[in-house]
Design a protein around this motif. Structure first.
Motif, PDB file in Angstrom:
ATOM      1  N   LEU A 108      36.851  40.949  45.064  1.00  0.00           N
ATOM      2  CA  LEU A 108      36.959  42.305  45.728  1.00  0.00           C
ATOM      3  C   LEU A 108      38.443  42.373  46.370  1.00  0.00           C
ATOM      4  O   LEU A 108      39.086  43.261  46.126  1.00  0.00           O
ATOM      5  CB  LEU A 108      35.911  42.427  47.055  1.00  0.00           C
ATOM      6  N   PRO A 109      39.077  41.230  46.926  1.00  0.00           N
ATOM      7  CA  PRO A 109      40.540  41.686  47.691  1.00  0.00           C
ATOM      8  C   PRO A 109      41.336  41.728  46.543  1.00  0.00           C
ATOM      9  O   PRO A 109      42.296  42.433  46.413  1.00  0.00           O
ATOM     10  CB  PRO A 109      40.774  40.660  48.655  1.00  0.00           C
ATOM     11  N   LEU A 110      41.206  41.019  45.271  1.00  0.00           N
ATOM     12  CA  LEU A 110      41.897  41.164  44.082  1.00  0.00           C
ATOM     13  C   LEU A 110      41.980  42.519  43.629  1.00  0.00           C
ATOM     14  O   LEU A 110      42.788  43.113  43.253  1.00  0.00           O
ATOM     15  CB  LEU A 110      41.548  39.889  42.881  1.00  0.00           C
ATOM     16  N   TYR A 111      40.674  42.953  43.429  1.00  0.00           N
ATOM     17  CA  TYR A 111      40.594  44.295  42.836  1.00  0.00           C
ATOM     18  C   TYR A 111      41.199  45.436  43.572  1.00  0.00           C
ATOM     19  O   TYR A 111      41.878  46.140  43.231  1.00  0.00           O
ATOM     20  CB  TYR A 111      38.955  44.656  42.516  1.00  0.00           C
ATOM     21  N   PHE A 112      40.815  45.249  45.019  1.00  0.00           N
ATOM     22  CA  PHE A 112      41.608  46.268  45.754  1.00  0.00           C
ATOM     23  C   PHE A 112      42.940  46.172  45.934  1.00  0.00           C
ATOM     24  O   PHE A 112      43.603  47.309  46.168  1.00  0.00           O
ATOM     25  CB  PHE A 112      40.962  46.266  47.379  1.00  0.00           C
ATOM     26  N   ALA A 113      43.832  45.264  45.868  1.00  0.00           N
ATOM     27  CA  ALA A 113      44.900  45.064  45.791  1.00  0.00           C
ATOM     28  C   ALA A 113      45.439  45.731  44.526  1.00  0.00           C
ATOM     29  O   ALA A 113      46.351  46.267  44.429  1.00  0.00           O
ATOM     30  CB  ALA A 113      45.542  43.691  45.931  1.00  0.00           C
ATOM     31  N   ALA A 114      44.860  45.432  43.511  1.00  0.00           N
ATOM     32  CA  ALA A 114      45.168  46.031  42.132  1.00  0.00           C
ATOM     33  C   ALA A 114      44.977  47.695  41.821  1.00  0.00           C
ATOM     34  O   ALA A 114      45.959  48.282  41.593  1.00  0.00           O
ATOM     35  CB  ALA A 114      44.320  45.448  41.210  1.00  0.00           C
ATOM     36  N   ALA A 115      44.044  48.236  42.776  1.00  0.00           N
ATOM     37  CA  ALA A 115      43.738  49.586  43.091  1.00  0.00           C
ATOM     38  C   ALA A 115      44.772  50.050  43.677  1.00  0.00           C
ATOM     39  O   ALA A 115      45.290  51.127  43.395  1.00  0.00           O
ATOM     40  CB  ALA A 115      42.505  49.663  43.532  1.00  0.00           C
ATOM     41  N   GLY A 116      45.297  49.330  44.694  1.00  0.00           N
ATOM     42  CA  GLY A 116      46.260  49.949  45.532  1.00  0.00           C
ATOM     43  C   GLY A 116      47.731  50.113  44.872  1.00  0.00           C
ATOM     44  O   GLY A 116      48.328  51.158  44.949  1.00  0.00           O
ATOM     45  N   TRP A 117      48.010  49.018  44.119  1.00  0.00           N
ATOM     46  CA  TRP A 117      49.079  49.027  43.141  1.00  0.00           C
ATOM     47  C   TRP A 117      49.294  50.077  42.256  1.00  0.00           C
ATOM     48  O   TRP A 117      50.191  50.832  41.911  1.00  0.00           O
ATOM     49  CB  TRP A 117      49.228  47.626  42.719  1.00  0.00           C
ATOM     50  N   SER A 118      48.177  50.266  41.734  1.00  0.00           N
ATOM     51  CA  SER A 118      47.772  51.426  40.674  1.00  0.00           C
ATOM     52  C   SER A 118      48.051  52.724  41.473  1.00  0.00           C
ATOM     53  O   SER A 118      48.653  53.697  40.618  1.00  0.00           O
ATOM     54  CB  SER A 118      46.361  51.305  40.013  1.00  0.00           C
TER      55      SER A 118
END
Length: 149
Positions: A108-118
Motif C-alpha cells: 500500500l505505501p509503495l503503491y501510493f508513493a508510485a501513484a503520487g509520482w505518477s
C-alpha cells in the motif's frame, strides 16, 4: 443463482495461484481485504483462481470501480458483473500478485508513493505508476502515457 452459475466451470487453481493465495493469507493482506469487505457490507464470494470477490462496495474511497486487498477484489457492482469483465478482473488479479511480491500490506505505501509520482509526472495516478503499468493500464481504465518516458 447456483454456485455453478456464479463460479462458471470448476477449475483447480494453478500452483502459482495457490502460492499467491497462501502468501497473501500468511502476510495478512487477504485478512485485511476480508475485514474491509465485511465492514463495507459487501457480498463476499469465492471467485476464480483463488480470488475472493466482494461485490456491492459503496464506500467513497478509493474512487476506482474495483481494487484489490490481498486476494480479495472489491467491486462497486455485483460480483457476477465483474466476472463478465475478464480484463478488469485480470488487472486486479495482477495487483493480488503484487501484494504477494511486496509481502502484503507494504504494497500500500509503495503503491501510493508510485501513484503520487505518477500524478506529478502525468496528472494521473496510474499512467506512470509501475504497479498499474504492470497490471495493464487499459484494463484498469488508465490512459497510456503521452510523450517520452
Amino acid at each position: 443463482m447456483t454456485a455453478q452459475q456464479f463460479h462458471g466451470p470448476v477449475t483447480r487453481p494453478t500452483a502459482a495461484q495457490r502460492l499467491r493465495q497462501a502468501a497473501n493469507l500468511l502476510n495478512g493482506s487477504t485478512a485485511a481485504g476480508v475485514a474491509v469487505a465485511l465492514l463495507a457490507q459487501t457480498r463476499l464470494r469465492r471467485g476464480p483462481r483463488g480470488l475472493l470477490l466482494a461485490g456491492g462496495y459503496r464506500w467513497r474511497l478509493p474512487h476506482a470501480r474495483a481494487f484489490a486487498l490481498g486476494n480479495v477484489v472489491l467491486y462497486r457492482g455485483p460480483a457476477p458483473d465483474l466476472l463478465s469483465m475478464p480484463a478488469l478482473l485480470g488487472h486486479e488479479e495482477k495487483h493480488c500478485t503484487q501484494y504477494a511480491w511486496c509481502l502484503g500490506l507494504p504494497f500500500l505505501p509503495l503503491y501510493f508513493a508510485a501513484a503520487g509520482w505518477s500524478v506529478l509526472r502525468t496528472g494521473n495516478p496510474g499512467t506512470a505508476n509501475p504497479f498499474e503499468r504492470r497490471a495493464g493500464l487499459a484494463a484498469g481504465g488508465y490512459p497510456a502515457r503521452k510523450g517520452p518516458s
